[in-house]
Design an enzyme around this catalytic site. Sequence first.
Site, PDB file in Angstrom:
ATOM      1  CB  SER A   1       5.211 -40.715 -58.178  1.00 45.37           C
ATOM      2  OG  SER A   1       6.386 -39.963 -58.231  1.00 45.37           O
TER       3      SER A   1
ATOM      4  CG  ASP B   1       6.379 -36.538 -51.251  1.00 50.20           C
ATOM      5  OD1 ASP B   1       7.579 -36.622 -51.586  1.00 50.20           O
ATOM      6  OD2 ASP B   1       5.442 -36.944 -51.958  1.00 50.20           O
TER       7      ASP B   1
ATOM      8  CG  HIS C   1       7.341 -39.833 -53.260  1.00 53.10           C
ATOM      9  ND1 HIS C   1       6.594 -38.747 -53.703  1.00 53.10           N
ATOM     10  CD2 HIS C   1       7.671 -40.541 -54.381  1.00 53.10           C
ATOM     11  CE1 HIS C   1       6.482 -38.805 -55.031  1.00 53.10           C
ATOM     12  NE2 HIS C   1       7.115 -39.891 -55.461  1.00 53.10           N
TER      13      HIS C   1
END
Length: 271
Positions: A118, A222, A250
């Site tokens: 991320s 995601d 995610h």
Amino acid sequence: PTPALGPRGPAAAYGTSVTSAKIQVNRVHLHYQQTGQGDHAVLLLPGMLGCGETDFGPQLKSLNKQLFTIIAWDPRGYGHSIPPARDFPPDFFERDAKDAVDLMQALKFKKFSMLGWSDGGITALIAAAKYPSLIHKLVVWGANSSVTKEDIKLYNAIRDVSKWSEKVRKPMEEMYGHDYFARTCEAWVDGISQFAEKSGNICEHLLPHIVCPTFIIHGAKDPLVPPFHPEYLHKNIRGARLLVIPEGKHNLHLRFAEEFNTEVEKFLAEA
């Protein structure tokens, strides 16, 4: 002797301990966790508000400790690297990239690989582009090199932490207390939205400068990172490979830890 029987006896006896420490880097005290005794150093870079403890349990526990020395860091203002409180100046990703690289140099790792999730993936992309001689290999997932209007909508949907699922919210509230967590999440949404106001570009211009072997992993489900982001990275980083995990969201490295760890180890161990 076989590598498993190093100076400290059988690997099993000392392969599981994780040490925690702080070291001063760029005028802040950065916290990190370290495990394993392999020759290949690997830095784990957490996501927004994350730290080694919240974001990388299965990796600290199960990545191969004979092959790798694993470091999970808490970026400034996150986890145990407080103070300072977290802020989001326009160059916060560059600042994190410099902190991360300088941390590894301070720990005497001359060259290392990065696993970035991320925001940590964005930080890792920037570090790999700006410090090419230091980065051995790169793995990113849930990362993006630009911010679109569509992304801003997704970010604003997570602005209010009281709407987060309890499972995701709870470890964050335990780490930070409700107020710091809520405030910092709002500040993050504003911080990442700055990019859309300029041109959308976070680090697209740097991707051609990434020369190390790069592995992009994407969860097809995601909810935060639409598939055009990993596809863009795949196209614009020379020689990059892309793996899509059909059921992955995610947090695919937590939810599908075994598959993730296996794929990553294979990639890192290749000659």
